[in-house]
Motif scaffolding. Structure first.
Motif, PDB file in Angstrom:
ATOM      1  N   THR A  80       0.767  -1.224   0.019  1.00 28.64           N
ATOM      2  CA  THR A  80       0.162  -0.120  -0.143  1.00 28.64           C
ATOM      3  C   THR A  80       0.969   1.082  -0.035  1.00 28.64           C
ATOM      4  O   THR A  80       2.024   1.441   0.036  1.00 28.64           O
ATOM      5  N   GLY A  81       0.272   2.351  -0.283  1.00 27.00           N
ATOM      6  CA  GLY A  81       0.998   3.623  -0.251  1.00 27.00           C
ATOM      7  C   GLY A  81       1.584   3.907   1.118  1.00 27.00           C
ATOM      8  O   GLY A  81       2.470   4.578   1.193  1.00 27.00           O
ATOM      9  N   GLY A  82       0.831   3.459   2.338  1.00 30.43           N
ATOM     10  CA  GLY A  82       1.316   3.818   3.543  1.00 30.43           C
ATOM     11  C   GLY A  82       2.521   3.197   3.796  1.00 30.43           C
ATOM     12  O   GLY A  82       3.396   3.690   4.320  1.00 30.43           O
ATOM     13  N   GLN A  83       2.609   2.040   3.421  1.00 29.27           N
ATOM     14  CA  GLN A  83       3.826   1.351   3.495  1.00 29.27           C
ATOM     15  C   GLN A  83       5.019   1.731   2.682  1.00 29.27           C
ATOM     16  O   GLN A  83       6.018   1.867   3.147  1.00 29.27           O
ATOM     17  N   VAL A  84       4.945   2.167   1.540  1.00 31.18           N
ATOM     18  CA  VAL A  84       5.870   2.978   0.701  1.00 31.18           C
ATOM     19  C   VAL A  84       6.192   4.229   1.576  1.00 31.18           C
ATOM     20  O   VAL A  84       7.555   4.453   1.679  1.00 31.18           O
ATOM     21  N   ALA A  85       5.360   5.020   2.272  1.00 31.74           N
ATOM     22  CA  ALA A  85       5.614   6.200   2.993  1.00 31.74           C
ATOM     23  C   ALA A  85       6.594   5.769   4.157  1.00 31.74           C
ATOM     24  O   ALA A  85       7.827   6.276   4.521  1.00 31.74           O
ATOM     25  N   ARG A  86       6.424   4.656   4.657  1.00 30.59           N
ATOM     26  CA  ARG A  86       7.240   4.274   6.007  1.00 30.59           C
ATOM     27  C   ARG A  86       8.504   3.927   5.630  1.00 30.59           C
ATOM     28  O   ARG A  86       9.424   4.055   6.344  1.00 30.59           O
ATOM     29  N   PHE A  87       8.847   3.066   4.219  1.00 32.43           N
ATOM     30  CA  PHE A  87       9.874   2.567   3.863  1.00 32.43           C
ATOM     31  C   PHE A  87      10.655   4.054   3.380  1.00 32.43           C
ATOM     32  O   PHE A  87      12.111   4.150   3.669  1.00 32.43           O
ATOM     33  N   ARG A  88      10.305   4.886   2.729  1.00 33.13           N
ATOM     34  CA  ARG A  88      10.723   6.148   2.392  1.00 33.13           C
ATOM     35  C   ARG A  88      11.157   6.944   3.862  1.00 33.13           C
ATOM     36  O   ARG A  88      12.320   7.642   3.743  1.00 33.13           O
TER      37      ARG A  88
END
Length: 215
Positions: A80-88
């Motif tokens: 999900t987009g939220g997980q992408v934000a966490r990795f970034r």
């Protein structure tokens, strides 16, 4: 955008998680290096972790770097987009910490806190699970039920091990002008992140000598 520079969206569209200019580094630096400059000093900044598809590709390409029980979970997980934000967010913290390490400076509190809190997501343990009419088996459970965030935790834990471990003194920022990549100096003669950076620097030096510039 972490890493600095101006983002070129067309260059971003050409970048994929399998098209990194540098691979084969420890897991934490693999994440850091998902931002890179394409084209040298006058190049463009590329961010290869912009979408859920980008992150899914990056995780799949680096599956062997994760714990074996987690690999199967990641193969079934939807990003999900939220997980992408966490990795970034973790990527930015790891880059800040690597920069401080290379500079011999004390790291800022904020990236340290984020790295430590992220590493806790990697906590796992084995459990005994009786089979239905068959032998019992061992299953792995995680404190974090989301496998993507458990993977984030493993990246963070790997970052702790790298930045505070025996290999820490071998972490380098590529000295080539315009390059923002990090690597572990794997042998005594390694000076650049890639052969490409080394060649680019040598060509520039040769050009300056031909012009009579001693720099």
């Amino acid at each position: 955008m972490d890493g600095g520079g101006t983002v070129d969206t067309q260059a971003q569209d050409r970048a994929t998680a399998d098209g990194m200019p540098l691979t084969g580094e420890p897991l934490a630096l693999e994440l850091v290096n998902t931002t890179f400059v394409r084209g040298g000093v006058r190049g463009v900044l590329v961010d290869a972790l912009r979408t859920p598809e980008d992150l899914g590709d990056w995780l799949a390409a680096r599956a062997p770097l994760f714990s074996e029980p987690l690999r199967a979970e990641l193969a079934r997980a939807a990003v999900t987009g939220g997980q992408v934000a966490r990795f970034r967010e973790l990527r930015e913290a790891l880059r800040d910490l690597a920069a401080a390490l290379v500079a011999g400076e004390r790291p800022a509190d904020a990236p340290v806190a984020l790295l430590n809190s992220s590493a806790r997501l990697a906590v796992s343990w084995p459990e005994f699970e009786p089979g239905p009419g068959g032998p019992a088996r061992v299953v792995t459970r995680w404190s974090e039920p989301d496998p993507l965030l458990a993977a984030l935790g493993e990246v963070a834990a790997a970052g702790v091990g790298l930045l505070a471990g025996e290999a820490a003194e071998q972490v380098r920022a590529c000295p080539a002008p315009g390059c923002i990549l990090y690597f572990v100096k794997s042998h005594g003669r390694r000076e650049w992140c890639t052969v490409g950076c080394g060649n680019r620097v040598r060509v520039a030096r040769h050009s300056r000598r031909l012009k009579g510039d001693p720099a």
